[in-house]
Motif scaffolding. Structure first.
Motif, PDB file in Angstrom:
ATOM      1  N   PHE A   1       1.720 -11.801  -4.043  1.00  0.00           N
ATOM      2  CA  PHE A   1       2.698 -11.676  -2.974  1.00  0.00           C
ATOM      3  C   PHE A   1       4.039 -12.104  -3.561  1.00  0.00           C
ATOM      4  CE2 PHE A   1      -1.360 -12.002  -1.006  1.00  0.00           C
ATOM      5  CZ  PHE A   1      -1.284 -11.360   0.209  1.00  0.00           C
ATOM      6  N   HIS A   2       4.931 -11.144  -3.772  1.00  0.00           N
ATOM      7  CA  HIS A   2       6.242 -11.398  -4.370  1.00  0.00           C
ATOM      8  C   HIS A   2       7.242 -11.604  -3.229  1.00  0.00           C
ATOM      9  CE1 HIS A   2       5.248 -10.048  -8.555  1.00  0.00           C
ATOM     10  NE2 HIS A   2       4.214  -9.564  -7.875  1.00  0.00           N
ATOM     11  N   PHE A   3       7.678 -12.845  -3.048  1.00  0.00           N
ATOM     12  CA  PHE A   3       8.602 -13.202  -1.975  1.00  0.00           C
ATOM     13  C   PHE A   3      10.018 -13.355  -2.504  1.00  0.00           C
ATOM     14  CE2 PHE A   3       4.541 -15.058  -0.666  1.00  0.00           C
ATOM     15  CZ  PHE A   3       4.469 -14.753   0.680  1.00  0.00           C
ATOM     16  N   ILE A   4      10.980 -12.844  -1.748  1.00  0.00           N
ATOM     17  CA  ILE A   4      12.377 -13.212  -1.924  1.00  0.00           C
ATOM     18  C   ILE A   4      12.781 -13.869  -0.609  1.00  0.00           C
ATOM     19  CG2 ILE A   4      14.743 -12.419  -2.277  1.00  0.00           C
ATOM     20  CD1 ILE A   4      13.578 -10.173  -4.014  1.00  0.00           C
TER      21      ILE A   4
ATOM     22  N   MET B   1      12.365 -10.231   1.595  1.00  0.00           N
ATOM     23  CA  MET B   1      11.610  -9.143   0.981  1.00  0.00           C
ATOM     24  C   MET B   1      10.245  -9.666   0.549  1.00  0.00           C
ATOM     25  SD  MET B   1      12.587  -6.421  -1.998  1.00  0.00           S
ATOM     26  CE  MET B   1      13.812  -5.679  -0.929  1.00  0.00           C
ATOM     27  N   LEU B   2       9.239  -8.850   0.753  1.00  0.00           N
ATOM     28  CA  LEU B   2       7.878  -9.159   0.325  1.00  0.00           C
ATOM     29  C   LEU B   2       7.278  -7.899  -0.272  1.00  0.00           C
ATOM     30  CD1 LEU B   2       5.238 -10.820   0.157  1.00  0.00           C
ATOM     31  CD2 LEU B   2       4.808 -10.161   2.545  1.00  0.00           C
ATOM     32  N   SER B   3       6.730  -8.026  -1.478  1.00  0.00           N
ATOM     33  CA  SER B   3       6.025  -6.924  -2.111  1.00  0.00           C
ATOM     34  C   SER B   3       4.623  -7.432  -2.447  1.00  0.00           C
ATOM     35  CB  SER B   3       6.760  -6.496  -3.380  1.00  0.00           C
ATOM     36  OG  SER B   3       6.057  -5.461  -4.017  1.00  0.00           O
TER      37      SER B   3
ATOM     38  N   GLU C   1       0.821  -1.218   0.000  1.00  0.00           N
ATOM     39  CA  GLU C   1       0.000   0.000   0.000  1.00  0.00           C
ATOM     40  C   GLU C   1       0.859   1.275   0.000  1.00  0.00           C
ATOM     41  OE1 GLU C   1      -4.187  -0.926   1.957  1.00  0.00           O
ATOM     42  OE2 GLU C   1      -2.584  -1.074   3.443  1.00  0.00           O
ATOM     43  N   GLY C   2       1.912   1.272  -0.806  1.00  0.00           N
ATOM     44  CA  GLY C   2       2.757   2.444  -0.933  1.00  0.00           C
ATOM     45  C   GLY C   2       3.719   2.672   0.217  1.00  0.00           C
ATOM     46  N   GLN C   3       3.773   1.749   1.138  1.00  0.00           N
ATOM     47  CA  GLN C   3       4.661   1.869   2.293  1.00  0.00           C
ATOM     48  C   GLN C   3       5.838   0.917   2.158  1.00  0.00           C
ATOM     49  OE1 GLN C   3       2.803   1.831   6.310  1.00  0.00           O
ATOM     50  NE2 GLN C   3       0.963   1.281   5.173  1.00  0.00           N
ATOM     51  N   GLU C   4       6.949   1.284   2.781  1.00  0.00           N
ATOM     52  CA  GLU C   4       8.081   0.379   2.936  1.00  0.00           C
ATOM     53  C   GLU C   4       8.245   0.138   4.431  1.00  0.00           C
ATOM     54  OE1 GLU C   4      11.868   0.406   0.555  1.00  0.00           O
ATOM     55  OE2 GLU C   4      12.636   1.095   2.515  1.00  0.00           O
TER      56      GLU C   4
END
Length: 112
Positions: free
Chosen positions: A93-96, A104-106, A37-40
């Motif tokens: 859900f993009h996981f590294i 990392m999760l985006s 939601e636009g946050q890091e």
């Protein structure tokens, strides 16, 4: 549809569905980063606060609908239902994952 998920991602989904923020952060590396939601959000303390807030605000559940592994990224597509406009929504859900933890999760709308 039943999808075989890698154990760490299955644990993440289960923890989210159980609304268990302690179990959610157990999936993350200490220095993990989440984009949502636009946050890091950086680090497990901040990720716990983000998790608690999203659980309270949206009261959501996830249902895995697809999983793709490519290069160093695993993308889980899930139907997310909860207390928000447009529910249910399909999210990616993009996981590294490094050393057995999410580094990392985006989270994005499917197709973005």
């Amino acid at each position: 549809m039943s999808i075989k998920l890698p154990q760490l991602i299955a644990d993440f989904v289960q923890a989210k569905n159980d609304h268990n923020s302690d179990a959610v952060i157990a999936c993350f590396a200490n220095d993990a980063i989440v984009h949502d939601e636009g946050q890091e959000i950086r680090g497990t303390n901040a990720i716990k606060k983000w998790t608690d807030a999203s659980i309270e605000k949206y009261q959501f559940t996830l249902e895995a609908t697809a999983l793709v592994e490519r290069d160093k990224e695993t993308v889980l597509t899930a139907q997310v239902s909860g207390n928000f406009d447009g529910s249910p929504a399909s999210l990616d859900f993009h996981f590294i994952i490094n050393e057995g933890r999410i580094s990392m999760l985006s989270i994005r709308l499917t197709g973005d």
